[in-house]
Design a protein around this motif. Structure first.
Motif, PDB file in Angstrom:
ATOM      1  N   ASP A   2       2.063 -12.144   4.249  1.00 37.27           N
ATOM      2  CA  ASP A   2       3.533 -12.300   4.597  1.00 37.27           C
ATOM      3  C   ASP A   2       4.339 -11.321   4.641  1.00 37.27           C
ATOM      4  O   ASP A   2       3.893 -10.240   3.806  1.00 37.27           O
ATOM      5  CB  ASP A   2       3.906 -13.258   3.521  1.00 37.27           C
ATOM      6  N   ARG A   3       5.344 -11.295   5.348  1.00 34.59           N
ATOM      7  CA  ARG A   3       6.281 -10.254   5.345  1.00 34.59           C
ATOM      8  C   ARG A   3       6.874 -10.103   3.995  1.00 34.59           C
ATOM      9  O   ARG A   3       7.049 -11.160   3.340  1.00 34.59           O
ATOM     10  CB  ARG A   3       7.387 -10.392   6.369  1.00 34.59           C
ATOM     11  N   LEU A   4       7.342  -8.942   3.811  1.00 35.00           N
ATOM     12  CA  LEU A   4       8.033  -8.653   2.321  1.00 35.00           C
ATOM     13  C   LEU A   4       9.356  -9.502   2.023  1.00 35.00           C
ATOM     14  O   LEU A   4       9.453 -10.047   0.958  1.00 35.00           O
ATOM     15  CB  LEU A   4       8.586  -6.972   2.198  1.00 35.00           C
ATOM     16  N   LYS A  29      11.243  -1.982  -3.987  1.00 34.76           N
ATOM     17  CA  LYS A  29       9.977  -1.178  -3.932  1.00 34.76           C
ATOM     18  C   LYS A  29       8.404  -2.050  -3.893  1.00 34.76           C
ATOM     19  O   LYS A  29       8.362  -2.896  -4.677  1.00 34.76           O
ATOM     20  CB  LYS A  29       9.931  -0.419  -5.241  1.00 34.76           C
ATOM     21  N   VAL A  30       7.522  -1.310  -3.008  1.00 36.05           N
ATOM     22  CA  VAL A  30       6.244  -2.017  -3.043  1.00 36.05           C
ATOM     23  C   VAL A  30       5.261  -1.034  -3.798  1.00 36.05           C
ATOM     24  O   VAL A  30       5.242   0.248  -3.225  1.00 36.05           O
ATOM     25  CB  VAL A  30       5.895  -2.388  -1.678  1.00 36.05           C
ATOM     26  N   ASP A  31       4.741  -1.233  -4.689  1.00 38.73           N
ATOM     27  CA  ASP A  31       3.892  -0.314  -5.353  1.00 38.73           C
ATOM     28  C   ASP A  31       4.478   0.929  -5.727  1.00 38.73           C
ATOM     29  O   ASP A  31       4.072   1.997  -5.595  1.00 38.73           O
ATOM     30  CB  ASP A  31       2.487  -0.252  -4.425  1.00 38.73           C
ATOM     31  N   GLY A  32       5.677   0.811  -6.087  1.00 33.48           N
ATOM     32  CA  GLY A  32       6.500   2.087  -6.571  1.00 33.48           C
ATOM     33  C   GLY A  32       7.173   2.756  -5.545  1.00 33.48           C
ATOM     34  O   GLY A  32       7.989   3.865  -5.933  1.00 33.48           O
ATOM     35  N   GLN A  33       7.022   2.427  -4.215  1.00 33.86           N
ATOM     36  CA  GLN A  33       7.600   2.883  -3.187  1.00 33.86           C
ATOM     37  C   GLN A  33       8.833   2.182  -2.408  1.00 33.86           C
ATOM     38  O   GLN A  33       8.538   1.096  -2.353  1.00 33.86           O
ATOM     39  CB  GLN A  33       6.444   3.368  -1.782  1.00 33.86           C
ATOM     40  N   ARG A  43       0.050  -5.689   0.690  1.00 41.17           N
ATOM     41  CA  ARG A  43      -1.167  -6.179   0.310  1.00 41.17           C
ATOM     42  C   ARG A  43      -1.130  -7.370  -0.861  1.00 41.17           C
ATOM     43  O   ARG A  43      -0.307  -7.365  -1.642  1.00 41.17           O
ATOM     44  CB  ARG A  43      -2.165  -4.876  -0.352  1.00 41.17           C
ATOM     45  N   LYS A  44      -1.994  -7.935  -1.151  1.00 41.74           N
ATOM     46  CA  LYS A  44      -2.121  -9.151  -1.825  1.00 41.74           C
ATOM     47  C   LYS A  44      -2.234  -8.721  -3.196  1.00 41.74           C
ATOM     48  O   LYS A  44      -2.925  -7.424  -3.529  1.00 41.74           O
ATOM     49  CB  LYS A  44      -3.526 -10.195  -1.481  1.00 41.74           C
ATOM     50  N   GLY A  45      -1.333  -8.933  -4.241  1.00 41.01           N
ATOM     51  CA  GLY A  45      -1.491  -8.522  -5.387  1.00 41.01           C
ATOM     52  C   GLY A  45      -0.507  -7.328  -5.607  1.00 41.01           C
ATOM     53  O   GLY A  45      -0.438  -6.547  -6.822  1.00 41.01           O
ATOM     54  N   ALA A  46       0.113  -6.856  -4.593  1.00 41.98           N
ATOM     55  CA  ALA A  46       1.034  -5.745  -4.713  1.00 41.98           C
ATOM     56  C   ALA A  46       2.335  -5.903  -5.746  1.00 41.98           C
ATOM     57  O   ALA A  46       2.861  -7.018  -5.735  1.00 41.98           O
ATOM     58  CB  ALA A  46       1.752  -5.370  -3.279  1.00 41.98           C
TER      59      ALA A  46
END
Length: 244
Positions: A2-4, A29-33, A43-46
């Protein structure tokens, strides 16, 4: 994947449109970014954070409330007035109102934590019939009824879609008219603004139904979980009435 913005909306934090705004404002943020572009598919679990707080997926819940007068359709109020969320303090999920009913308007109000569902119900391109019981000061004229049914131009220059109006009582002694009004839209203060075109003031406004959903069996201020088939009905009606 899915989109963010869809993932954020699905968490119950906010609607998809608001999630898009948060992304563009650099608050996600996604995984700190930091992510500032729409359409990113984590990604799944991000680890997804909004304003530094990780979002959590919640089970989707759908309630219908018989909204009372003098209660705000908002999450909180700076003046400490009661909100519809206050009335549902025993619900573990972070629910929010689907659309708004005015402070002094009563009746059908849907509460959920499903941002995608909420968007389908209230977005201007989706049309679901809403039936209101209305009482105004003054005696509504036949020509005014025809204009209301055909659509009237509001104070912002937008013309309303065709509506249906059924007069239930003309009280000449007290100079007021009661009627049922069915509209397909949900613009801000729409019914009051429609009547203001003719100089009338709304004295009572009660939303009797939203599509097939009513508050039958619910006392003022009470709420219940919607049945799965009711949620499916609303989604179907919204998509059948979608403007291409």
């Amino acid at each position: 994947m899915d989109r963010l913005q869809k993932i954020i909306a699905a968490s119950g934090l906010t609607s998809r449109r608001k999630a898009e705004e948060l992304i563009l404002q650099g608050r996600v943020k996604v995984d700190g970014q930091v992510v500032t572009e729409l359409g990113v598919k984590p990604r799944k679990g991000a680890l997804i954070e909004v304003d530094g707080k990780a979002i959590a997926r919640e089970d989707k819940v759908y309630y219908v409330m018989n909204k009372p007068k003098k209660v705000l359709c908002t999450l909180n109020d700076e003046h400490a007035r009661r909100t519809v969320v206050d009335l549902m303090s025993d619900v573990p999920q972070r629910v929010f109102p689907v659309g708004r009913l005015d402070y002094d308007t009563t009746g059908v109000l849907i509460m959920t934590n499903d941002g995608e569902f909420a968007n389908e119900i209230i977005h201007p391109r989706y049309h679901i019939a809403k039936v209101y019981e209305v009482t105004i000061n003054g005696i509504l004229k036949t020509e005014e009824i025809k204009q209301l049914e055909q659509g009237v131009v509001l104070d912002d220059g937008i013309k309303t879609l065709p509506a249906k109006l059924w007069v239930t009582n003309k009280d000449f002694a007290h100079e007021q008219t009661s009627f049922e009004l069915t509209i397909q839209e949900g613009r801000n203060r729409q019914i009051k603004r429609m009547l203001e075109v003719f100089g009338y003031e709304v004295r009572r406004l009660h939303r009797r139904s939203l599509g097939p959903i009513t508050v039958r069996g619910l006392n003022v201020g009470e709420y219940r979980l919607m049945k799965p088939f009711e949620v499916k009905q609303l989604r179907r009606l919204a998509n059948e009435g979608r403007l291409k």
